[in-house]
Design a protein around this motif. Structure first.
Motif, mmCIF file in Angstrom:
data_model
loop_
_atom_site.group_PDB
_atom_site.id
_atom_site.type_symbol
_atom_site.label_atom_id
_atom_site.label_comp_id
_atom_site.label_asym_id
_atom_site.label_seq_id
_atom_site.Cartn_x
_atom_site.Cartn_y
_atom_site.Cartn_z
ATOM 1 N N ALA A 47 -22.274 3.733 -76.779
ATOM 2 C CA ALA A 47 -22.224 4.091 -75.360
ATOM 3 C C ALA A 47 -20.951 3.588 -74.688
ATOM 4 C CB ALA A 47 -23.452 3.541 -74.644
ATOM 5 N N GLN A 48 -20.422 2.447 -75.135
ATOM 6 C CA GLN A 48 -19.219 1.877 -74.533
ATOM 7 C C GLN A 48 -18.211 1.536 -75.631
ATOM 8 O OE1 GLN A 48 -18.383 1.556 -71.325
ATOM 9 N NE2 GLN A 48 -20.280 2.574 -70.712
ATOM 10 N N ALA B 130 -20.818 8.406 -76.918
ATOM 11 C CA ALA B 130 -21.160 9.020 -75.632
ATOM 12 C C ALA B 130 -19.881 9.377 -74.878
ATOM 13 C CB ALA B 130 -22.021 8.068 -74.811
ATOM 14 N N VAL B 131 -19.811 10.612 -74.404
ATOM 15 C CA VAL B 131 -18.667 11.084 -73.623
ATOM 16 C C VAL B 131 -19.192 11.632 -72.303
ATOM 17 C CG1 VAL B 131 -16.720 12.685 -73.517
ATOM 18 C CG2 VAL B 131 -17.399 11.682 -75.715
ATOM 19 N N HIS B 132 -18.700 11.107 -71.221
ATOM 20 C CA HIS B 132 -19.088 11.571 -69.895
ATOM 21 C C HIS B 132 -18.058 12.592 -69.402
ATOM 22 C CE1 HIS B 132 -22.250 8.510 -69.405
ATOM 23 N NE2 HIS B 132 -21.441 7.768 -70.144
ATOM 24 N N TRP B 133 -18.526 13.559 -68.648
ATOM 25 C CA TRP B 133 -17.628 14.583 -68.115
ATOM 26 C C TRP B 133 -18.017 14.899 -66.677
ATOM 27 C CZ3 TRP B 133 -19.965 19.035 -66.387
ATOM 28 C CH2 TRP B 133 -21.255 19.286 -66.855
ATOM 29 N N GLU B 134 -17.061 15.403 -65.934
ATOM 30 C CA GLU B 134 -17.339 15.811 -64.562
ATOM 31 C C GLU B 134 -16.377 16.915 -64.156
ATOM 32 O OE1 GLU B 134 -17.077 12.173 -62.422
ATOM 33 O OE2 GLU B 134 -14.888 12.027 -62.537
ATOM 34 N N ARG C 1 -21.815 17.192 -63.489
ATOM 35 C CA ARG C 1 -21.412 16.113 -64.381
ATOM 36 C C ARG C 1 -22.490 15.925 -65.430
ATOM 37 N NH1 ARG C 1 -21.574 12.135 -59.697
ATOM 38 N NH2 ARG C 1 -19.473 11.573 -60.420
ATOM 39 N N GLU D 110 -23.422 13.959 -69.669
ATOM 40 C CA GLU D 110 -23.058 13.171 -70.851
ATOM 41 C C GLU D 110 -23.242 14.037 -72.090
ATOM 42 O OE1 GLU D 110 -24.220 8.811 -71.739
ATOM 43 O OE2 GLU D 110 -25.566 10.014 -72.994
ATOM 44 N N ILE E 106 -22.742 13.969 -76.500
ATOM 45 C CA ILE E 106 -22.635 13.069 -77.646
ATOM 46 C C ILE E 106 -21.653 13.676 -78.644
ATOM 47 C CG2 ILE E 106 -23.845 11.869 -79.480
ATOM 48 C CD1 ILE E 106 -24.599 11.002 -76.619
ATOM 49 N N ALA F 54 -14.686 8.223 -72.054
ATOM 50 C CA ALA F 54 -15.375 7.587 -73.175
ATOM 51 C C ALA F 54 -14.997 6.110 -73.164
ATOM 52 C CB ALA F 54 -14.984 8.224 -74.496
#
Length: 520
Positions: free
Chosen positions: A28-29, A73-77, A90, A92, A94, A122
């Motif tokens: 996740a991080q 985990a990759v976050h997007w917006e 937005r 998340e 994987i 990420a």
């Protein structure tokens, strides 16, 4: 060759085993010593209320990517403004090692014909910002669309000044019609730059080849400027392949494993909708793309379903060839198909059902007959539509019989710019024009000799313009009543900062097929 067929089979077996392993704990991080977003960002497949967003985590892109064998985990917006003050959607995603840590997400809840800005995160890493645009509303026939077509970008033949120029244009989208990468080296001793690996056969090989191309800053800029639609030609897999047959007539099972690796790598590096590739050597990429009521784009696949080539070269077992038409009667056999029966039927139905002012067929190559012979000798090249003339005639007769409104065929592949008329009988000067055709020159791949272009113009009166001396792309501006084509040309493909200029400009008026030189 460095990779043997045995090596390929062993690596493919290892990959299959890897894909069957259970998914590891999601990171996740994650912590990165290097930027994981060096391959840039991209968007594609715009709809009135949605668009696909893409990236790939690869801090060491030329050596497999450099990512851990674990999901991340990759976050997007996506936002309505470049400062991301008004977030519209937005989520998340994987990114998994099974797909080279590539991310394909579909942003939704957007407004038609609007610009948006997007990015990925990420761990503590943040990607570059990309810009994208949604398609017009389905019933919108009032405005205009502007787009470009690109093809054939051999890395070793030149820089991508064409993409630098393209990124500076105000385009709603780009259509790439094939040869995004080249699997082989050919054509010049004084290479502008070099592939860093030998010919790809395995999934790892193809991933590294895509990474080298996508590291180019001008290509990244063009992807980040607007959404793309994409299809492939042959070099994304193997020169002149046809269905399950390679040009070297490799065993079918061996070639299909190679094709599966190439198709997966293509999916991993293109802004295709999530789930487009579901495993194996097959992937459906043809389809209809609506740009309001102004245009419908029918995007074709001309490799996966075609019949085998006839009359191959004597030193090859398969693939295309330049043949005297008298020496290759097999070429005209009824039923020979470039698209396959299923895609042919789909295309006819899609054209018949289209309410659009302009009906665009975006495909990989030159559709018009191209007699390349000297004097009375008639010579054609069998890898394109001239190798499947019955299928071409069938399609053009269908367009004429159904009175399809404003049909425009777009292509690439041949490394020269072309504007011309499409007819059901190219040998009869009285045969009416049923559609217009524009072919883009190559982004960087070497073009034909001047003598070949002069012969083409002399022997094919339906070809109104042809120029193979320059690399570049074609830009289109379309309104309900008028289609404008600008052929953009690079002065020096060896200079990534080269000047790019308008080489020629053609127009089509509503319900008047056939490009005319713009004299305004």
């Amino acid at each position: 060759m460095q990779n043997t067929r045995r090596d390929f089979l062993l690596r493919s077996a290892a990959l299959s085993a890897a894909l069957s392993l259970p998914v590891s704990r999601v990171l996740a991080q994650p912590r990165f010593d290097r930027n994981p977003f060096v391959l840039g960002v991209a968007s594609g497949y715009p709809q009135p209320e949605a668009v696909v967003l893409w990236t790939r985590l690869a801090p060491d892109p030329l050596h497999g990517g450099g990512m851990p064998e674990a999901p991340v985990a990759v976050h997007w917006e996506i936002a309505a403004d470049v400062r991301f003050r008004k977030i519209i959607d937005r989520g998340e995603a994987i990114a998994t090692p099974q797909f080279a840590h590539a991310v394909h997400v579909q942003a939704r809840g957007l407004a038609p014909a609007h610009w948006y800005w997007y990015r990925f995160m990420a761990g503590d890493a943040v990607s570059a910002v990309g810009r994208t645009r949604t398609a017009p509303a389905v019933d919108d026939a009032r405005g205009r669309i502007a787009f470009a077509i690109a093809s054939c970008q051999h890395y070793e033949h030149g820089h991508y000044a064409a993409y630098r120029d393209m990124a500076q244009q105000e385009l709603d989208f780009v259509v790439h019609v094939g040869d995004y990468i080249y699997e082989g080296s050919w054509g010049r001793r004084d290479k502008v730059r070099e592939h860093h690996t030998t010919e790809p056969y395995t999934l790892a090989d193809y991933r590294n080849r895509y990474a080298q191309y996508k590291l180019d800053p001008h290509l990244q800029a063009a992807h980040a400027a607007c959404p793309w639609l994409v299809t492939w030609d042959d070099h994304e897999v193997d020169n002149d392949y046809a269905g399950d047959r390679s040009q070297d007539m490799d065993p079918v099972d061996v070639f299909l494993q190679r094709r599966a690796a190439a198709y997966q790598a293509y999916y991993e590096h293109m802004p295709l909708p999530p789930g487009t590739w579901t495993g194996g050597p097959d992937m459906k990429i043809y389809g209809t793309h609506a740009m309001g009521n102004i245009a419908r784009i029918q995007l074709l696949d001309m490799r996966q379903y075609r019949d085998y080539h006839v009359c191959p070269r004597q030193n090859r077992k398969a693939g295309g060839n330049q043949v005297n038409v008298l020496d290759c009667p097999e070429r005209t056999q009824p039923g020979r198909s470039l698209l396959g029966a299923t895609q042919e039927q789909w295309l006819e139905n899609a054209l018949a059902q289209s309410p659009a002012r302009w009906n665009v067929i975006a495909q990989t190559t030159l559709m018009a007959q191209a007699d390349r012979g000297i004097a009375e000798e008639r010579v054609v090249y069998t890898d394109g539509w001239d190798g499947y003339p019955a299928a071409r005639e069938k399609l053009l007769r269908y367009i004429a019989a159904r009175k399809i409104r404003n049909p425009v065929v777009l292509g690439g592949d041949v490394h020269f710019a072309m504007a011309g008329n499409l007819k059901t009988d190219f040998d009869d000067e009285r045969s009416p024009v049923v559609a217009s055709e524009f072919v883009t020159t190559s982004i960087s791949s070497l073009g034909p000799a001047r003598a070949r272009i002069e012969a083409l113009l002399a022997k094919n009166p339906h070809v109104k313009f042809a120029n193979g001396a320059r690399r570049g792309y074609a830009k289109f501006t379309v309104t309900p009543r008028r289609w404008e084509t600008s052929f953009r040309a690079v002065v020096n493909v060896a200079d990534d900062q080269s000047r790019v200029y308008e080489m020629a400009n053609y127009v089509i008026e509503d319900r008047r097929p056939g490009p005319q030189r713009d004299k305004s």
